[in-house]
Motif scaffolding. Structure first.
Motif, PDB file in Angstrom:
ATOM      1  N   ALA A  13       0.645  -1.173  -0.354  1.00  0.00           N
ATOM      2  CA  ALA A  13      -0.197   0.233  -0.228  1.00  0.00           C
ATOM      3  C   ALA A  13       1.245   1.155  -0.331  1.00  0.00           C
ATOM      4  O   ALA A  13       1.682   1.222   0.593  1.00  0.00           O
ATOM      5  N   LEU A  14       0.459   2.451  -1.316  1.00  0.00           N
ATOM      6  CA  LEU A  14       1.258   3.381  -1.201  1.00  0.00           C
ATOM      7  C   LEU A  14       0.291   4.378  -0.596  1.00  0.00           C
ATOM      8  O   LEU A  14      -0.866   4.469  -1.210  1.00  0.00           O
ATOM      9  N   ALA A  15       0.937   5.415   0.581  1.00  0.00           N
ATOM     10  CA  ALA A  15       0.127   7.032  -0.020  1.00  0.00           C
ATOM     11  C   ALA A  15       1.394   8.250  -0.247  1.00  0.00           C
ATOM     12  O   ALA A  15       2.334   7.783   0.040  1.00  0.00           O
ATOM     13  N   LYS A  28       2.819  -2.958   3.745  1.00  0.00           N
ATOM     14  CA  LYS A  28       3.479  -4.850   2.674  1.00  0.00           C
ATOM     15  C   LYS A  28       3.295  -5.599   3.838  1.00  0.00           C
ATOM     16  O   LYS A  28       3.597  -5.975   4.866  1.00  0.00           O
ATOM     17  N   GLY A  29       3.134  -7.356   3.045  1.00  0.00           N
ATOM     18  CA  GLY A  29       3.214  -8.269   3.895  1.00  0.00           C
ATOM     19  C   GLY A  29       2.699  -9.668   2.719  1.00  0.00           C
ATOM     20  O   GLY A  29       2.385  -8.857   1.294  1.00  0.00           O
ATOM     21  N   TYR A  30       2.390 -10.422   2.599  1.00  0.00           N
ATOM     22  CA  TYR A  30       2.412 -11.816   2.642  1.00  0.00           C
ATOM     23  C   TYR A  30       0.927 -12.989   2.844  1.00  0.00           C
ATOM     24  O   TYR A  30       0.598 -12.301   3.925  1.00  0.00           O
ATOM     25  N   GLY A  31       0.393 -12.981   1.707  1.00  0.00           N
ATOM     26  CA  GLY A  31      -0.493 -14.359   1.985  1.00  0.00           C
ATOM     27  C   GLY A  31      -2.019 -13.485   3.256  1.00  0.00           C
ATOM     28  O   GLY A  31      -2.350 -12.847   2.446  1.00  0.00           O
ATOM     29  N   GLU A  53       4.941  -7.401 -11.515  1.00  0.00           N
ATOM     30  CA  GLU A  53       6.777  -7.549 -10.908  1.00  0.00           C
ATOM     31  C   GLU A  53       6.795  -5.375 -10.249  1.00  0.00           C
ATOM     32  O   GLU A  53       7.788  -5.211  -9.375  1.00  0.00           O
ATOM     33  N   LEU A  54       5.628  -4.929 -10.434  1.00  0.00           N
ATOM     34  CA  LEU A  54       5.954  -3.735  -9.397  1.00  0.00           C
ATOM     35  C   LEU A  54       6.043  -3.603  -8.320  1.00  0.00           C
ATOM     36  O   LEU A  54       6.885  -3.171  -7.624  1.00  0.00           O
ATOM     37  N   VAL A  55       4.912  -4.984  -7.969  1.00  0.00           N
ATOM     38  CA  VAL A  55       4.592  -5.112  -6.323  1.00  0.00           C
ATOM     39  C   VAL A  55       6.252  -6.436  -5.484  1.00  0.00           C
ATOM     40  O   VAL A  55       6.569  -5.632  -4.279  1.00  0.00           O
ATOM     41  N   ALA A  56       6.849  -6.866  -6.334  1.00  0.00           N
ATOM     42  CA  ALA A  56       7.997  -7.130  -6.352  1.00  0.00           C
ATOM     43  C   ALA A  56       8.885  -6.128  -6.046  1.00  0.00           C
ATOM     44  O   ALA A  56       9.627  -6.906  -4.856  1.00  0.00           O
ATOM     45  N   LEU A  57       8.705  -5.082  -6.489  1.00  0.00           N
ATOM     46  CA  LEU A  57       9.904  -3.806  -6.274  1.00  0.00           C
ATOM     47  C   LEU A  57       9.821  -3.332  -4.901  1.00  0.00           C
ATOM     48  O   LEU A  57      10.435  -3.340  -4.443  1.00  0.00           O
ATOM     49  N   LEU A  58       8.490  -3.014  -5.130  1.00  0.00           N
ATOM     50  CA  LEU A  58       8.146  -2.190  -3.363  1.00  0.00           C
ATOM     51  C   LEU A  58       8.440  -3.242  -1.995  1.00  0.00           C
ATOM     52  O   LEU A  58       8.428  -2.284  -1.350  1.00  0.00           O
ATOM     53  N   MET A  59       7.776  -4.310  -2.667  1.00  0.00           N
ATOM     54  CA  MET A  59       8.623  -5.078  -1.187  1.00  0.00           C
ATOM     55  C   MET A  59       9.998  -5.100  -0.534  1.00  0.00           C
ATOM     56  O   MET A  59      10.053  -5.454   0.586  1.00  0.00           O
ATOM     57  N   LEU A  63       9.285   0.012   5.162  1.00  0.00           N
ATOM     58  CA  LEU A  63       7.909   0.664   6.351  1.00  0.00           C
ATOM     59  C   LEU A  63       8.181   1.845   5.665  1.00  0.00           C
ATOM     60  O   LEU A  63       9.432   3.097   6.166  1.00  0.00           O
ATOM     61  N   ASP A  64       7.209   3.075   5.382  1.00  0.00           N
ATOM     62  CA  ASP A  64       7.553   4.439   5.233  1.00  0.00           C
ATOM     63  C   ASP A  64       9.073   4.786   4.218  1.00  0.00           C
ATOM     64  O   ASP A  64       8.975   6.001   4.936  1.00  0.00           O
TER      65      ASP A  64
END
Length: 97
Positions: A13-15, A28-31, A53-59, A63-64
């Motif tokens: 999640a982005l803000a 961010k999280g898994y499962g 692909e974007l989520v993998a980079l952002l993971m 946090l913050d």
């Protein structure tokens, strides 16, 4: 549990606040945690985009953390997509039946 070849669900999640230089990773999280992040987004009326692909980079970000400049273009395109969806939704809601 995942089977071989099956990837665990991921969510980020982005803000973005007016005074921020760039959007930040706020969750961010898994499962199961990923499912809860997405469920909360839906509950709040926030659009969810599936871009593995974007989520993998952002993971990989803390946090913050602000997103890196290399991701500005793709995140900006997603924000335009969300804005267009929300504008379309508003115009449909405001149309008399």
């Amino acid at each position: 549990m995942t089977t071989p070849g099956e990837r665990r669900r991921q969510a980020v999640a982005l803000a973005y606040q007016e005074n921020d230089r760039a959007p930040r990773v706020v969750a961010k999280g898994y499962g199961d945690l990923a499912e809860r992040i997405m469920a909360e987004a839906h509950r709040q009326g926030i659009y969810v985009h599936d871009a593995p692909e974007l989520v993998a980079l952002l993971m990989q970000l803390d946090l913050d953390a602000e997103i890196p400049p290399g991701l500005y273009q793709i995140v900006a395109e997603l924000l335009v997509w969300v804005f267009e969806l929300s504008e379309e939704g508003l115009s449909h809601r405001e149309m008399p039946e």
